[in-house]
Design a protein around this motif. Structure first.
Motif, PDB file in Angstrom:
ATOM      1  N   THR A  19      26.205  22.996   6.357  1.00  0.00           N
ATOM      2  CA  THR A  19      27.826  23.751   6.927  1.00  0.00           C
ATOM      3  C   THR A  19      27.377  24.651   7.994  1.00  0.00           C
ATOM      4  N   SER A  20      26.677  24.638   8.897  1.00  0.00           N
ATOM      5  CA  SER A  20      25.918  25.274  10.129  1.00  0.00           C
ATOM      6  C   SER A  20      26.693  24.837  11.023  1.00  0.00           C
ATOM      7  N   GLY A  21      26.590  23.240  11.269  1.00  0.00           N
ATOM      8  CA  GLY A  21      27.248  22.725  12.313  1.00  0.00           C
ATOM      9  C   GLY A  21      28.049  22.874  13.348  1.00  0.00           C
ATOM     10  N   LEU A  57      29.865  33.836  14.042  1.00  0.00           N
ATOM     11  CA  LEU A  57      30.376  34.181  12.697  1.00  0.00           C
ATOM     12  C   LEU A  57      30.745  33.634  11.812  1.00  0.00           C
ATOM     13  N   TYR A  58      30.764  31.950  11.817  1.00  0.00           N
ATOM     14  CA  TYR A  58      31.272  31.927  10.156  1.00  0.00           C
ATOM     15  C   TYR A  58      29.603  31.041  10.301  1.00  0.00           C
ATOM     16  N   GLU A  59      28.410  31.893  10.466  1.00  0.00           N
ATOM     17  CA  GLU A  59      27.435  30.623  10.151  1.00  0.00           C
ATOM     18  C   GLU A  59      26.402  31.659   8.611  1.00  0.00           C
ATOM     19  N   GLY A  60      26.952  32.665   8.534  1.00  0.00           N
ATOM     20  CA  GLY A  60      27.033  33.698   6.950  1.00  0.00           C
ATOM     21  C   GLY A  60      27.517  32.990   5.547  1.00  0.00           C
ATOM     22  N   MET A  80      39.883  36.957   7.726  1.00  0.00           N
ATOM     23  CA  MET A  80      39.172  37.970   8.629  1.00  0.00           C
ATOM     24  C   MET A  80      38.854  36.719   9.823  1.00  0.00           C
ATOM     25  N   THR A  81      38.097  35.188   9.254  1.00  0.00           N
ATOM     26  CA  THR A  81      37.517  34.707  10.137  1.00  0.00           C
ATOM     27  C   THR A  81      38.880  34.477  11.374  1.00  0.00           C
TER      28      THR A  81
END
Length: 330
Positions: free
Chosen positions: A147-149, A305-308, A52-53
């Motif tokens: 991992t938010s970076g 998109l990846y933040e969560g 999905m990513t």
């Protein structure tokens, strides 16, 4: 395909992650042929999340995704990561790194959900305001050493594949795992370079080219962004930290209990996850060096998109009372 199940989010998080069951069903239907060819169905949610990513990152990084759609897509990525964490724990036990942390929490994980909601709100506010606001936000995202970076996450996720597949001193491949030399290549020396055994998608290749053109044209601006301002961490240090931290969380016996089929699927789809992460990092540099608002907006949207995702995995590990959804033909 229909995904029968879900997770109730706190109102603050639900304001950022818009529930979209029809989107989830549509993506599950599109993923179904790939799912049939997994090495094991015990990786269904992990693989669906990784697939999905990549599926969603391409349109985002090409400027083809609306803000409304992104609210829904980020919800789908968060939930599939959540279920991937539950799936791993149910099949193979709590990851050793989680056991060492000794976190004792129960759903609804209010503090963690609120932290994620605030991070998402910051990003969506910038996206709504436009490219200039995204340009202003990007330096903070690039220097976030979690991992938010926008930089750290590339290094950490790629490093987590190297530690599983390479022998010391590069990684910590377990004796019963077959050698997979350079399945993913990343190190502290070569900043912003990741090599994959898998073929790279076109959107990533295009951002690699844009990055190279920009850096060659404006090397001083590139180095200035890496160095940052007085008191800030050098981005090369953040890159090195990400690669190294992956060794502490997914090294040693972290995958000893996994079957070979689960290991192989995990390596494949965790590598796929890195495609979008790398594209975001490259676009972030292009945006800041060239001062391009439109590019900055794409980079912030990709990061959003990846933040969560990492939080979804964490909550899935911790949610010992939750149940995985059922996926069936509609």
């Amino acid at each position: 395909m229909h995904v029968d199940g879900g997770r109730t989010l706190l109102p603050a998080l639900a304001e950022q992650l818009h529930a979209a069951p029809a989107l989830m069903d549509s993506l599950a239907t599109e993923f179904a042929p790939t799912a049939q060819n997994l090495a094991t169905q015990k990786t269904y949610w992990l693989a669906f999340n990784g697939w999905m990513t990549d599926r969603l990152s391409g349109p985002i990084m090409n400027g083809q995704t609306s803000t409304d759609a992104l609210h829904q897509q980020a919800w789908a990525v968060f939930l599939t990561a959540y279920w991937g964490g539950m799936e791993l724990r149910e099949n193979w036990g709590m990851p050793p790194a989680m056991e060492r942390l000794g976190i004792q929490m129960k759903a609804p994980f209010t503090e963690l959900q609120m932290g994620l909601a605030n991070n998402l709100k910051t990003r969506f506010q910038a996206i709504d305001k436009g490219g200039d606001a995204c340009l202003a936000l990007l330096p903070a995202l690039m220097r976030d050493d979690t991992t938010s970076g926008a930089v750290y996450n590339i290094a950490y996720n790629a490093g987590a594949q190297v530690v599983k597949t390479e022998d010391p001193p590069i990684g910590q491949r377990r004796p019963h795992r077959k050698p997979r030399p350079a399945a993913v290549r990343i190190n502290a020396r070569h900043f912003m370079r990741v090599d994959y055994e898998l073929p790279s998608p076109m959107y990533l290749r295009e951002w690699r080219s844009a990055f190279e053109r920009t850096v060659v044209s404006k090397p001083d601006a590139y180095e200035a962004i890496i160095a940052g301002e007085a008191g800030q961490k050098n981005l090369r240090e953040i890159w090195t930290k990400g690669v190294g931290f992956a060794n502490t969380t997914w090294g040693g016996g972290a995958n000893d209990q996994w079957s070979d089929a689960y290991f192989d699927d995990t390596l494949h789809w965790s590598t796929v996850v890195n495609f979008g992460l790398e594209a975001v990092g490259l676009a972030s540099f292009v945006a800041l060096i060239n001062q391009e608002p439109d590019t900055a907006r794409k980079a912030v949207m990709g990061n959003t998109l990846y933040e969560g995702m990492a939080m979804g995995w964490l909550l899935g590990f911790l949610d010992t009372d939750g149940k995985l959804p059922v996926v069936a033909a509609a």
